[in-house]
Design an enzyme around this catalytic site. Structure first.
Site, PDB file in Angstrom:
ATOM      1  N   HIS A 222      24.089  17.224  95.977  1.00  0.00           N
ATOM      2  CA  HIS A 222      24.259  17.403  94.532  1.00  0.00           C
ATOM      3  C   HIS A 222      23.078  16.842  93.752  1.00  0.00           C
ATOM      4  CE1 HIS A 222      28.862  17.539  95.342  1.00  0.00           C
ATOM      5  NE2 HIS A 222      28.282  18.690  95.601  1.00  0.00           N
TER       6      HIS A 222
ATOM      7  N   CYS B  16      12.098  21.726  89.801  1.00  0.00           N
ATOM      8  CA  CYS B  16      11.826  23.050  89.253  1.00  0.00           C
ATOM      9  C   CYS B  16      12.859  24.012  89.821  1.00  0.00           C
ATOM     10  CB  CYS B  16      10.425  23.533  89.643  1.00  0.00           C
ATOM     11  SG  CYS B  16      10.177  25.276  89.281  1.00  0.00           S
TER      12      CYS B  16
ATOM     13  N   CYS C 106      10.665  27.089  92.008  1.00  0.00           N
ATOM     14  CA  CYS C 106      10.030  26.850  93.317  1.00  0.00           C
ATOM     15  C   CYS C 106      10.683  25.700  94.087  1.00  0.00           C
ATOM     16  CB  CYS C 106       8.533  26.591  93.151  1.00  0.00           C
ATOM     17  SG  CYS C 106       8.156  25.024  92.358  1.00  0.00           S
TER      18      CYS C 106
ATOM     19  N   ASN D 214      38.702   5.704 103.627  1.00  0.00           N
ATOM     20  CA  ASN D 214      39.207   6.022 102.293  1.00  0.00           C
ATOM     21  C   ASN D 214      40.590   5.389 102.120  1.00  0.00           C
ATOM     22  OD1 ASN D 214      40.233   7.319  99.948  1.00  0.00           O
ATOM     23  ND2 ASN D 214      39.030   9.150 100.378  1.00  0.00           N
TER      24      ASN D 214
ATOM     25  N   CYS E 166       7.282  23.802  85.107  1.00  0.00           N
ATOM     26  CA  CYS E 166       6.664  23.400  86.373  1.00  0.00           C
ATOM     27  C   CYS E 166       5.157  23.660  86.330  1.00  0.00           C
ATOM     28  CB  CYS E 166       7.287  24.194  87.514  1.00  0.00           C
ATOM     29  SG  CYS E 166       6.489  23.928  89.105  1.00  0.00           S
TER      30      CYS E 166
END
Ligand code: APR
Length: 262
Positions: free
Chosen positions: A132, A140, A143, A227, A161
């Protein structure tokens, strides 16, 4: 499901870690909770409090990037301020440090993290895919080039960019934004090599991130969940460590190292 006895589960988990030839981890917001960064779900999460952000965030950025930048700065001062401040002030906790140690000990081969907070790197981890993105970086969208935030200088709004004139935004993946190809490819590669997976502090409900442990499981990998709460993957785990990761991971590290030496 009754609370599994922690010590018994720890022994099973440590043996899996010690015997694994290619252990990877899928990490979520729960790992950084003990560093003061709120989670998103699980009752006291950000989305529980403020509701999930609009799924068309990225489309709105593409439609009018200049306006998006202006709004983003305003929003940060309105709602996101607390979250951003929490991340700014956060330090790696014992869970992050234990994962870096597992890597240094050669027991953990790769981390797929959903966290954008850069705390793995600050704890010393190196083999990381940030599915993420990372809030300390810019990217950018054309690219795919990335920069450390402080190394990207532009007085253009929206910033462009220098290589391809593509639009530049924060590296964090927005709702509705496709996962960058290089990150996705890396996740698939490691999931297909894994014979064991540590699920640390993730509710395992967000895709494609939650898919990778399943890919590994279908190929015979054993899963370990760290968890305090159950997740949709709990039923297919070989060991369940129902404790905060800052407590469970250092103990898992110590026992796995002992067994790996034996
Ligand atoms: N240690 C371990 N796990 C914890 C701890 C802790 N101290 N505290 C909470 N948890 C667990 C919760 O029980 C929950 O299952 O961490 C999980 C956090 O779940 P989410 O808030 O859903 O976080 P995550 O799985 O990372 O979310 C995935 O969703 O909103 C998007 O982009 C965001 O990357 C995020 C993605």
């Amino acid at each position: 499901m009754a609370q599994p006895d922690f010590d018994g589960q720890l022994e099973i988990a440590a043996r899996i870690v010690a015997e694994a030839s290619y252990l990877i981890a899928l990490v979520g917001a729960g790992l950084s909770k003990e560093s003061g960064i709120p989670t998103f779900r699980g009752g006291d999460g950000l989305w529980d409090k403020f509701g999930e952000p609009p799924m068309n965030d990225y489309q709105r950025f593409l439609d009018d990037p200049a306006n998006w930048w202006a709004e983003r700065l305003a929003q940060q001062s309105a709602r996101g301020g607390d979250f951003a401040r929490a991340i700014d002030e956060a330090q790696p906790n014992a869970g992050h440090v234990a994962m870096a140690e597992l890597e240094r000990a050669g027991l953990l081969k790769h981390i797929i993290t959903q966290n954008i907070d850069n705390l793995h790197q600050e704890a010393g981890s190196e083999a990381i895919t940030e599915i993420h993105g990372n809030r300390t970086k810019m990217r950018c969208i054309n690219c795919g080039r990335r920069w450390k935030r402080e190394e990207f200088v532009s007085d253009e709004v929206p910033p462009k960019c220098p290589d391809c004139q593509g639009l530049v935004k924060n590296d964090t993946v927005m709702f509705g934004e496709p996962i960058p190809q290089d990150a996705l490819q890396s996740c698939f590669e490691h999931a297909q090599r894994a014979d064991a997976v540590l699920l640390v502090g993730t509710s395992a409900v967000v895709y494609p991130a939650a898919e990778f442990p399943v890919i590994a499981y279908r190929r015979g990998a054993r899963l370990i969940e760290v968890n305090p709460q159950e997740t949709p993957l709990s039923d297919v785990c070989s060991a369940l460590l129902r404790a905060p990761s800052g407590e469970a991971l250092p103990r898992l590290l110590d026992r796995a190292r002992e067994l790996a030496k034996a």
